[in-house]
Scaffold this motif. Sequence first.
Motif: not given
Length: 177
Positions: A45-49, A54-57, A72-76
């Motif tokens: 991700p490049t977005e600051w938030y 915050i968990a990111v897909p 299975h959707c892998e998040f950070s």
Amino acid sequence: LPALAGVEHAATPPTRYEVRSSVVVAASPAEVWERVIAFPALAPPTEWYFHSGIAVPMGAHIVGTGVGAVRHCEFSTGPFVEPITRWEPGHRLSFDVASQPAPMQEWSPYRDLHPPHPDASLQSVRGEFRLVALDAQHTRLEGSTWYTLNLAPELYFRLWSDAIIHRVHLRVLEHVR
């Protein structure tokens, strides 16, 4: 104000909320479907938030086909395990959330800090992708997440939750596009 937040929390059962996001994809529903059921790894991700913890897909894969398959959707922070409840190729993919990872990575000088409050605060319940044919080569791809929120004051925290879930949706929907 803190007392009122506590009263609101104790007096009301969790409400189920829906966040719906959409994008238009320059492809047929059949082409979009293949990317919906299992999409390749996303770029960091490049977005600051998403750099705030915050968990990111990060990607998704599916085991099996049809109702009963498991996505299975892998998040950070780990995987969402999503049993498929509705499988309509080119139209709709619905799933329950059997388990989910932590919604965020806590910032702390201590290794493996895992306070319990984030886990119970926001619970994803189910999700869905809908593919709507606009014409022969354009599809509106809609993503929905239903969740419960266990934070008071709920009105305030719902603004943040809806915004974060919408950003997560857009990350995935833009990747599929």
